[in-house]
Design an enzyme around this catalytic site. Structure first.
Site, PDB file in Angstrom:
ATOM      1  N   TRP A 201       0.831  -1.207   0.000  1.00 28.86           N
ATOM      2  CA  TRP A 201       0.000   0.000   0.000  1.00 28.86           C
ATOM      3  C   TRP A 201       0.862   1.253   0.000  1.00 28.86           C
ATOM      4  CZ3 TRP A 201      -3.948  -1.887  -1.918  1.00 28.86           C
ATOM      5  CH2 TRP A 201      -4.465  -3.121  -1.505  1.00 28.86           C
TER       6      TRP A 201
ATOM      7  N   ASP B  59      -0.636   6.897   6.738  1.00 28.83           N
ATOM      8  CA  ASP B  59      -1.719   5.965   6.453  1.00 28.83           C
ATOM      9  C   ASP B  59      -1.793   5.003   7.634  1.00 28.83           C
ATOM     10  OD1 ASP B  59      -3.381   3.916   5.626  1.00 28.83           O
ATOM     11  OD2 ASP B  59      -2.306   3.492   3.761  1.00 28.83           O
TER      12      ASP B  59
ATOM     13  N   LYS C  22     -11.072  -1.831   9.298  1.00 31.20           N
ATOM     14  CA  LYS C  22     -10.190  -2.640  10.143  1.00 31.20           C
ATOM     15  C   LYS C  22     -10.616  -2.506  11.613  1.00 31.20           C
ATOM     16  CE  LYS C  22      -7.375  -2.903   6.468  1.00 31.20           C
ATOM     17  NZ  LYS C  22      -7.143  -4.087   5.655  1.00 31.20           N
TER      18      LYS C  22
END
Length: 356
Positions: A102, A169, A193
């Site tokens: 990511w 992030d 999450k």
């Protein structure tokens, strides 16, 4: 049979969040309407949005410190684009730390806007550790890092002192551990999450860093536009925001981030200790950088895979397979996963050892 949900996302949420969300789908606030059909401009939902945004700041310790909270669509992947659009100056440059899939995707998007300096990368070692000892250019418009890497099971245990805006992030470990969140100028995280169902993305931004790029930003991608409309510039993801509010309320009632951090450390220690003790298994991440959220591990002998897979599935464990790009196993232990579920996995690992 109870399922022990190790899915990496969308993932487990607190049982009370499922129950309250289910009731709201049938009848929200005794209105006779479902949360799925009410107007996002209604008094009832505006109250949801306001409380959710306020709770984020409260739990992160950022109240009164110049931050605004947004709930946006597009996932964290949209933020890979929005961050450079809003923070990289025309003819400017940004600095990135490459710690996984990511992070690499974020770097790819930033390169569309200008010079993008990768200060360090662990790609050549299959992202099995967090790089150390790098320097961030003093003339960068911002520095971007990824706090936790779900696929490779690594987590930043500390963050560099930088003299440029710090962007992170935190999709897979937001609200899971105590940090000085005021060190960060912009935090973003997909909800799916530790916070809610897929469909909402949290952005926490210090407003003083905005509006300095010299570029024209399309309205839907402009943080200032969303801030000015209190995260209601367009129709927000109503249900995911509501479920996120319920999860934030659950976390506050539990004792906040400090309380959940202790639980998360206990879960991680329980599983990592078994991986290190049991001769049938080995971890894949460097020990100093092991994630408390995503535990990645392998069998030392793949001949045992069929037996192990059948055992953990029979025990009611779900979502243990590693990411398709790396294989092996990944136990995602987000906030709502109870330690009892971790014990079930550890017991299966011990049972396999006894049978071999």
């Amino acid at each position: 049979m109870k399922k022990h949900n190790y899915s990496a996302g969308p993932c487990i949420l607190p049982q009370e969040v499922f129950e309250k969300s289910a009731q709201a789908i049938l009848d929200f606030n005794n209105s006779g309407l479902s949360i799925l059909e009410i107007s996002h401009r209604s008094k009832d939902f505006v109250a949801v949005m306001d409380e959710a945004r306020a709770l984020v700041l409260e739990l992160l310790g950022l109240e009164g410190k110049g931050y605004e909270v947004l709930f946006l669509g597009g996932g964290a992947s949209m933020q890979f684009l929005m961050v450079p659009y809003n923070l990289m100056k025309v003819d400017g440059k940004a600095a990135y730390l490459d710690t996984g899939t990511w992070a690499s995707s974020a770097i790819k998007e930033a390169k569309l806007f200008g010079e993008t300096v990768v200060v360090a990368s662990s790609k050549s070692e299959n992202y099995n550790h967090i790089p150390k000892g790098y320097s961030v250019p003093a003339d960068a418009d911002y520095f971007h890092c990824t706090s936790n890497n779900t696929i490779f099971g690594t987590q930043m245990k500390s963050f560099p002192e930088v003299n440029v805006p710090l962007v992170c992030d935190m999709s897979s470990d937001i609200f899971s551990r105590v940090l000085d969140f005021s060190k960060f100028d912009l935090i973003y995280a997909g909800a799916q999450k530790n916070m809610g169902p897929a469909g909402a993305t949290l952005v926490v931004v210090k407003t003083e860093i905005l509006g300095k790029t010299g570029r024209t930003i399309p309205s839907m991608l402009d943080y200032q536009q969303h801030v000015s409309k209190e995260s209601m510039y367009n129709t927000p993801p109503v249900f995911p925001v509501y479920a996120s509010l319920l999860t934030l309320q659950w976390l506050k009632k539990l004792g906040g981030i400090a309380a959940i951090e202790k639980i998360n450390e206990a879960k991680a220690n329980l599983l990592y200790n078994e991986i290190d003790r049991n001769p049938l298994f080995k971890g894949t991440a460097a020990k100093d950088d092991r994630s408390n959220m995503n535990v990645t591990f392998l069998l030392n002998d793949e001949a045992h895979q069929e037996k192990f897979d059948s055992m953990w599935k029979a025990a009611g464990i779900s979502g243990l397979a590693g990411h398709r790009s790396v294989g092996g196993y990944r136990a995602s232990m987000y906030n709502a996963l109870p330690i009892e579920s971790v014990q079930v996995l550890v017991d299966v690992m011990k049972e396999l050892e006894n049978k071999i």
